[in-house]
Design an enzyme around this catalytic site. Sequence first.
Site, short mmCIF file in Angstrom:
data_model
loop_
_atom_site.label_atom_id
_atom_site.label_comp_id
_atom_site.label_asym_id
_atom_site.label_seq_id
_atom_site.Cartn_x
_atom_site.Cartn_y
_atom_site.Cartn_z
N LYS A 47 -71.11 9.67 22.45
CA LYS A 47 -69.75 9.39 22.04
C LYS A 47 -69.60 9.34 20.51
CE LYS A 47 -68.80 6.30 25.95
NZ LYS A 47 -68.41 4.89 26.30
N GLU A 112 -72.83 15.49 14.83
CA GLU A 112 -73.38 14.18 15.19
C GLU A 112 -72.90 13.14 14.18
OE1 GLU A 112 -74.41 12.03 17.09
OE2 GLU A 112 -76.52 12.38 17.56
N ASP A 113 -72.81 11.88 14.60
CA ASP A 113 -72.38 10.84 13.67
C ASP A 113 -73.51 10.35 12.78
OD1 ASP A 113 -73.56 9.76 15.93
OD2 ASP A 113 -72.45 7.89 15.84
N ILE A 114 -74.69 10.14 13.38
CA ILE A 114 -75.78 9.59 12.57
C ILE A 114 -77.14 10.05 13.07
CG2 ILE A 114 -75.85 7.43 13.93
CD1 ILE A 114 -76.59 5.96 11.27
N ASP A 116 -80.75 8.66 12.86
CA ASP A 116 -81.45 7.42 12.51
C ASP A 116 -82.95 7.71 12.57
OD1 ASP A 116 -82.55 4.83 12.52
OD2 ASP A 116 -80.81 3.97 13.49
N GLY A 118 -84.09 10.14 14.34
CA GLY A 118 -84.15 11.59 14.51
C GLY A 118 -84.57 12.02 15.92
N LYS A 119 -84.91 11.04 16.75
CA LYS A 119 -85.39 11.37 18.11
C LYS A 119 -84.31 12.06 18.95
CE LYS A 119 -88.59 7.50 18.59
NZ LYS A 119 -88.66 6.17 19.19
N THR A 120 -83.09 11.54 18.85
CA THR A 120 -82.00 12.11 19.64
C THR A 120 -81.82 13.59 19.31
OG1 THR A 120 -80.85 9.99 19.78
CG2 THR A 120 -79.51 11.96 20.10
N PHE A 165 -77.88 -1.53 10.20
CA PHE A 165 -77.21 -1.11 11.43
C PHE A 165 -75.72 -1.01 11.11
CE2 PHE A 165 -75.45 -1.14 15.64
CZ PHE A 165 -76.36 -0.35 16.32
N VAL A 166 -75.16 0.18 11.20
CA VAL A 166 -73.76 0.38 10.81
C VAL A 166 -72.88 0.73 12.00
CG1 VAL A 166 -74.20 0.98 8.41
CG2 VAL A 166 -74.23 2.79 10.16
N ASP A 172 -71.03 2.65 17.26
CA ASP A 172 -70.84 1.42 18.02
C ASP A 172 -72.04 0.50 17.97
OD1 ASP A 172 -72.55 3.11 19.68
OD2 ASP A 172 -72.23 1.59 21.23
N ARG A 178 -66.13 1.00 17.62
CA ARG A 178 -65.87 2.43 17.41
C ARG A 178 -64.48 2.64 16.81
NH1 ARG A 178 -70.07 5.32 20.14
NH2 ARG A 178 -70.61 4.44 22.16
#
Length: 200
Positions: A47, A112-114, A116, A118-120, A165-166, A172, A178
Amino acid sequence: IPKHYEDDLEDIMIPSGLIDDRVERLARNICQDFGHADHLVALCVLKGGYKFFADLLDKIKQLNRNIEHSVPISIDFIRVKSYVDDQTSDEVQILGVDNLDNITGKNVLIVEDIVDTGKTMERLLKHLEQYKPKRVRVTSLLVKRTKGSTGYRPDYIGFEIPCRFVVGYALDYNEHFRDLGGVRGTRDREQDGGDSCHLI
Ligand code: PRP
Ligand code: MN
Ligand code: MG
């Protein structure tokens, strides 16, 4: 900020006006690079990616009025989930929303939004290989400087942020925040003092 969020949030990290300017600049860079492509599939990672995706495509649409950079675009969505609370799980779930055969032989821009750890993104890129896209590029509004990074870097980066953590702008914490306009840090997140968070 909405009243119900006041106690949980820190000062603004990236105001919405700054995001807007940066998104326009990214749209220009992307249109220049894909300007000679016949077709581009923009793939939104749900999301968290929805807000950046919508705003980026708006900017591209405006630029497309300039015939020089005109790129026909179709859109697709994919749902990817790994975070519970502020911790990434090793299990990255990919839930297709649309038929990914649409990307076969196409230029694809993942939005993508972020990034972090990099795994996703690494997992998603691997997943998309089987559909044999022609070329895949990735844009992420944010990239976090974290010690836990796999080293993955997206092609188009909006902002590099410190290891906090943003939330906000579709990012979210357990589905909260969100609906905030800009990007903010959250109070009392363990990650901020945690091991993965020493700046690199
Ligand atoms: C968040 C974020 C990215 C991913 C980045 O998604 O939107 O997709 O985590 O983390 P990583 O680089 O450490 O893998 P999340 O799993 O929270 O799902 P959501 O987009 O639905 O919030
Ligand atoms: Mn996400
Ligand atoms: Mg999330």
